[in-house]
Design an enzyme around this catalytic site. Structure first.
Site, PDB file in Angstrom:
ATOM      1  N   GLY A 110       0.502  -1.044  -0.366  1.00  0.00           N
ATOM      2  CA  GLY A 110      -0.195   0.008  -0.230  1.00  0.00           C
ATOM      3  C   GLY A 110       0.326   1.386  -0.032  1.00  0.00           C
ATOM      4  O   GLY A 110       0.633   2.217   0.633  1.00  0.00           O
ATOM      5  N   HIS A 117       9.671   6.187   3.645  1.00  0.00           N
ATOM      6  CA  HIS A 117       9.219   7.577   5.126  1.00  0.00           C
ATOM      7  C   HIS A 117       8.579   6.164   6.088  1.00  0.00           C
ATOM      8  O   HIS A 117       8.018   4.509   5.360  1.00  0.00           O
ATOM      9  CB  HIS A 117       7.649   8.532   4.333  1.00  0.00           C
ATOM     10  CG  HIS A 117       6.466   7.372   3.757  1.00  0.00           C
ATOM     11  ND1 HIS A 117       6.898   7.011   2.080  1.00  0.00           N
ATOM     12  CD2 HIS A 117       5.821   6.939   4.432  1.00  0.00           C
ATOM     13  CE1 HIS A 117       6.032   6.771   1.802  1.00  0.00           C
ATOM     14  NE2 HIS A 117       4.739   6.449   3.206  1.00  0.00           N
ATOM     15  N   HIS A 119       5.665   4.724   9.288  1.00  0.00           N
ATOM     16  CA  HIS A 119       5.331   6.193  10.286  1.00  0.00           C
ATOM     17  C   HIS A 119       4.852   5.211  11.517  1.00  0.00           C
ATOM     18  O   HIS A 119       5.193   4.853  11.273  1.00  0.00           O
ATOM     19  CB  HIS A 119       3.827   4.994   9.359  1.00  0.00           C
ATOM     20  CG  HIS A 119       3.295   5.019   8.369  1.00  0.00           C
ATOM     21  ND1 HIS A 119       2.288   5.906   7.503  1.00  0.00           N
ATOM     22  CD2 HIS A 119       3.925   4.696   6.912  1.00  0.00           C
ATOM     23  CE1 HIS A 119       2.321   5.272   6.504  1.00  0.00           C
ATOM     24  NE2 HIS A 119       3.179   5.202   5.615  1.00  0.00           N
TER      25      HIS A 119
HETATM   26  P1  5GP Z   1       1.955   5.300   2.269  1.00  0.00           P
HETATM   27  O1  5GP Z   1       1.003   5.251   1.510  1.00  0.00           O
HETATM   28  O2  5GP Z   1       2.841   5.754   1.050  1.00  0.00           O
HETATM   29  O3  5GP Z   1       2.335   4.436   3.189  1.00  0.00           O
HETATM   30  O4  5GP Z   1       1.702   6.871   3.431  1.00  0.00           O
HETATM   31  C1  5GP Z   1       1.872   7.791   2.519  1.00  0.00           C
HETATM   32  C2  5GP Z   1       1.082   8.634   3.579  1.00  0.00           C
HETATM   33  O5  5GP Z   1       1.650  10.187   3.083  1.00  0.00           O
HETATM   34  C3  5GP Z   1      -0.269   8.610   4.085  1.00  0.00           C
HETATM   35  O6  5GP Z   1      -0.551   8.198   5.214  1.00  0.00           O
HETATM   36  C4  5GP Z   1      -0.837   9.675   3.598  1.00  0.00           C
HETATM   37  O7  5GP Z   1      -1.867  10.395   4.740  1.00  0.00           O
HETATM   38  C5  5GP Z   1       0.346  10.540   4.158  1.00  0.00           C
HETATM   39  N1  5GP Z   1       0.019  12.122   3.314  1.00  0.00           N
HETATM   40  C6  5GP Z   1      -0.603  12.228   1.654  1.00  0.00           C
HETATM   41  N2  5GP Z   1      -0.292  13.518   1.480  1.00  0.00           N
HETATM   42  C7  5GP Z   1       0.297  14.341   2.931  1.00  0.00           C
HETATM   43  C8  5GP Z   1       0.583  15.550   2.084  1.00  0.00           C
HETATM   44  O8  5GP Z   1       0.215  16.384   1.356  1.00  0.00           O
HETATM   45  N3  5GP Z   1       1.089  15.418   3.750  1.00  0.00           N
HETATM   46  C9  5GP Z   1       1.173  15.254   4.652  1.00  0.00           C
HETATM   47  N4  5GP Z   1       1.194  15.823   5.927  1.00  0.00           N
HETATM   48  N5  5GP Z   1       0.857  14.000   4.425  1.00  0.00           N
HETATM   49  C10 5GP Z   1       0.303  12.817   3.635  1.00  0.00           C
END
Ligand code: 5GP
Ligand code: ZN
Length: 131
Positions: A110, A117, A119
């Site tokens: 996902g 990054h 989390h």
């Molecule tokens: P992934 O799905 O790639 O593991 O996590 C990406 C994360 O980035 C998601 O939890 C999403 O909410 C966060 N995210 C997406 N766009 C932005 C943004 O513009 N600003 C911030 N602070 N978080 C973001």
């Protein structure tokens, strides 16, 4: 993909700002974010769509698409990301209760933003296995 390599980056591999990368824009200050911690090579900021009372993203400032590319290119920087996640957990007072650190890597996991990054999630009880 257009890359902008700073003088300190060395211009090798992925350690450049990628012009169309959301998190590179946050590092540059072109997109606002609520920053909670910063070092010379890492940045921590709150997730825009929090999944727990504390939901902070910790990133290297240089662009690496995923955990695999960071781990193979700069293991010291990966360690800096982990250390900053732990420091933020302390600052958010979630260390004692417990917290979770997740690197979603690739489509099946996902991953939606292709700038690696971590989390940092805490402040509530976590379920296992994850969905
Ligand atoms: P992934 O799905 O790639 O593991 O996590 C990406 C994360 O980035 C998601 O939890 C999403 O909410 C966060 N995210 C997406 N766009 C932005 C943004 O513009 N600003 C911030 N602070 N978080 C973001
Ligand atoms: Zn990036």
């Amino acid at each position: 993909m257009v890359a902008e390599c700073g003088e300190s980056s060395g211009g090798q591999g992925y350690d450049c700002a990628v012009a169309d990368c959301l998190f590179c824009k946050i590092v540059a200050g072109d997109i606002p974010a609520e920053r909670v911690a910063e070092s010379s090579r890492t940045l921590a900021f709150r997730d825009i769509n929090p999944q727990a009372p504390t939901h902070v993203l910790v990133i290297p400032k240089d662009h690496y698409p995923d955990l695999a590319s960071l781990a193979s290119s700069d293991a010291d920087l990966l360690a800096e990301v982990a250390v900053q996640a732990q420091q933020v957990a302390d600052a958010e007072r979630i260390s004692a209760g417990g917290y979770r650190v997740v690197f979603n890597t690739g489509a099946e996991a996902g991953q939606t933003v292709l700038h690696v990054h971590a989390h940092l999630l805490g402040g509530r009880r976590m379920a296992w296995p994850p969905g």
